[in-house]
Design a protein around this motif. Structure first.
Motif, PDB file in Angstrom:
ATOM      1  N   VAL A   5       0.950  -1.138   0.088  1.00  0.00           N
ATOM      2  CA  VAL A   5       0.130  -0.087   0.140  1.00  0.00           C
ATOM      3  C   VAL A   5       0.860   1.317  -0.060  1.00  0.00           C
ATOM      4  N   ARG A   6       1.941   1.299   0.946  1.00  0.00           N
ATOM      5  CA  ARG A   6       2.747   2.401   1.043  1.00  0.00           C
ATOM      6  C   ARG A   6       3.474   2.495  -0.457  1.00  0.00           C
ATOM      7  N   GLU A   7       3.735   1.695  -1.147  1.00  0.00           N
ATOM      8  CA  GLU A   7       4.491   1.985  -2.402  1.00  0.00           C
ATOM      9  C   GLU A   7       3.416   2.335  -3.423  1.00  0.00           C
ATOM     10  N   LEU A   8       1.994   1.784  -3.489  1.00  0.00           N
ATOM     11  CA  LEU A   8       1.096   2.195  -4.565  1.00  0.00           C
ATOM     12  C   LEU A   8       0.239   3.537  -4.134  1.00  0.00           C
ATOM     13  N   LEU A   9       0.638   4.154  -2.900  1.00  0.00           N
ATOM     14  CA  LEU A   9       0.051   5.356  -2.447  1.00  0.00           C
ATOM     15  C   LEU A   9       0.929   6.443  -3.525  1.00  0.00           C
ATOM     16  N   LEU A  21       7.272  -2.859  -8.277  1.00  0.00           N
ATOM     17  CA  LEU A  21       7.012  -3.021  -6.871  1.00  0.00           C
ATOM     18  C   LEU A  21       8.063  -3.794  -6.146  1.00  0.00           C
ATOM     19  N   HIS A  22       8.550  -4.947  -7.079  1.00  0.00           N
ATOM     20  CA  HIS A  22       9.320  -5.754  -6.668  1.00  0.00           C
ATOM     21  C   HIS A  22      10.888  -5.063  -6.216  1.00  0.00           C
ATOM     22  N   ALA A  23      11.145  -4.110  -7.235  1.00  0.00           N
ATOM     23  CA  ALA A  23      12.506  -3.573  -6.852  1.00  0.00           C
ATOM     24  C   ALA A  23      12.467  -2.592  -5.663  1.00  0.00           C
ATOM     25  N   ASP A  24      11.205  -2.203  -5.268  1.00  0.00           N
ATOM     26  CA  ASP A  24      11.317  -1.191  -4.290  1.00  0.00           C
ATOM     27  C   ASP A  24      10.728  -1.647  -2.776  1.00  0.00           C
ATOM     28  N   LEU A  25      10.601  -3.344  -2.879  1.00  0.00           N
ATOM     29  CA  LEU A  25      10.345  -4.013  -1.666  1.00  0.00           C
ATOM     30  C   LEU A  25      11.324  -4.853  -1.450  1.00  0.00           C
ATOM     31  N   LEU A  58      -4.046   1.404  -6.295  1.00  0.00           N
ATOM     32  CA  LEU A  58      -5.249   1.359  -5.247  1.00  0.00           C
ATOM     33  C   LEU A  58      -6.460   1.703  -5.587  1.00  0.00           C
ATOM     34  N   THR A  59      -7.636   0.971  -5.099  1.00  0.00           N
ATOM     35  CA  THR A  59      -9.079   1.518  -5.075  1.00  0.00           C
ATOM     36  C   THR A  59      -8.991   2.760  -4.033  1.00  0.00           C
ATOM     37  N   ALA A  60     -10.391   3.155  -4.148  1.00  0.00           N
ATOM     38  CA  ALA A  60     -10.451   4.451  -3.043  1.00  0.00           C
ATOM     39  C   ALA A  60     -10.307   3.507  -1.704  1.00  0.00           C
ATOM     40  N   ARG A  61     -10.581   2.340  -1.481  1.00  0.00           N
ATOM     41  CA  ARG A  61     -10.524   1.713  -0.344  1.00  0.00           C
ATOM     42  C   ARG A  61      -9.265   1.524   0.206  1.00  0.00           C
ATOM     43  N   GLY A  62      -8.325   1.155  -0.798  1.00  0.00           N
ATOM     44  CA  GLY A  62      -6.663   1.108  -0.600  1.00  0.00           C
ATOM     45  C   GLY A  62      -6.322   2.413  -0.069  1.00  0.00           C
ATOM     46  N   ARG A  63      -6.720   3.512  -1.036  1.00  0.00           N
ATOM     47  CA  ARG A  63      -6.146   4.756  -0.539  1.00  0.00           C
ATOM     48  C   ARG A  63      -6.641   5.445   0.874  1.00  0.00           C
ATOM     49  N   ALA A  64      -7.638   5.151   1.324  1.00  0.00           N
ATOM     50  CA  ALA A  64      -8.022   5.542   2.525  1.00  0.00           C
ATOM     51  C   ALA A  64      -7.126   4.988   3.710  1.00  0.00           C
TER      52      ALA A  64
END
Length: 224
Positions: free
Chosen positions: A28-32, A41-45, A82-88
């Protein structure tokens, strides 16, 4: 694999059913920061296996936290967002960053770091400092650049549509640019140093893009 659940009629338990697994909140942090390809994603995790990342993304799609879509040509790659639920989840991550801040003292030799990992805790501090309509802020560190968008509702509003967020790299039209070292950024992000103190001491260099400076000059002239 069947979905695991705490099987408790409790909002905290239900939340942990969806985001309590290892790596989920870091995804979630990455997709924000905006839509990301699987490889990005794999490179930054660092530390996550390819199988684990794929499994977590599949779970997050099932739980309505992320969606997967194909970019238009010439990109034609799949990205997750992220969906709206994810961004929340932004306020929850901000609170977790504040709670975890005392554990960040000296950086350990094994610690990876990415510049944009400071974005989530930094947003609230920037919003407290910039109350003059400054919205898009470039941050330049030794490890790289990112930019923060404070958004109309602010990062603490809990409104997923407020526009608050961040992204890698410099903004196309920032209102202001801040350059500092990583230690200073960590001190700002975790309330060991105020932004005003950092600027006054010279630990933070401030530059105003030409077009932003002109907008502010026109604003002062109009209100004079």
């Amino acid at each position: 694999m069947p979905r695991r659940s705490y099987d408790q009629y409790c909002a905290v338990a239900r939340a942990l059913d969806a985001v309590g697994d290892r790596w989920t909140l870091l995804i979630v942090r990455e997709l924000l920061g905006g839509p990301r390809r699987y490889t990005d994603l794999h490179a930054d995790l660092p530390g996550v296996s390819t199988d684990m990342l794929a499994s977590r993304l599949k779970d997050m799609e099932r739980d309505g936290l992320v969606t997967r879509r194909r970019l238009a040509p010439p990109g034609a790659a799949f990205v997750y967002e992220l969906t709206a639920r994810g961004r929340a989840l932004l306020p929850a991550l901000t609170a977790l960053a504040d709670w975890g801040a005392p554990a960040l003292d000296e950086r350990r030799p094994t610690d990876a770091v990415r510049a944009h990992w400071f974005a989530v805790p930094l947003m609230a501090r920037l919003a407290r400092h910039f109350t003059d309509g400054t919205d898009v802020i470039d941050i330049a560190l030794d490890e790289g650049d990112f930019h923060v968008v404070l958004g109309g509702g602010g990062p603490e509003s809990g409104d997923p549509d407020s526009g608050a967020g961040y992204a890698d790299g410099p903004a196309e039209r920032p209102d202001i640019r801040l350059r500092m070292d990583t230690a200073t950024c960590a001190d700002i992000a975790y309330d060991r140093l105020s932004l005003a103190q950092g600027i006054e001491s010279g630990r933070i260099a401030v530059t105003l893009p030409e077009e932003s400076g002109e907008r502010q000059r026109r604003k002062r002239t109009t209100t004079a």
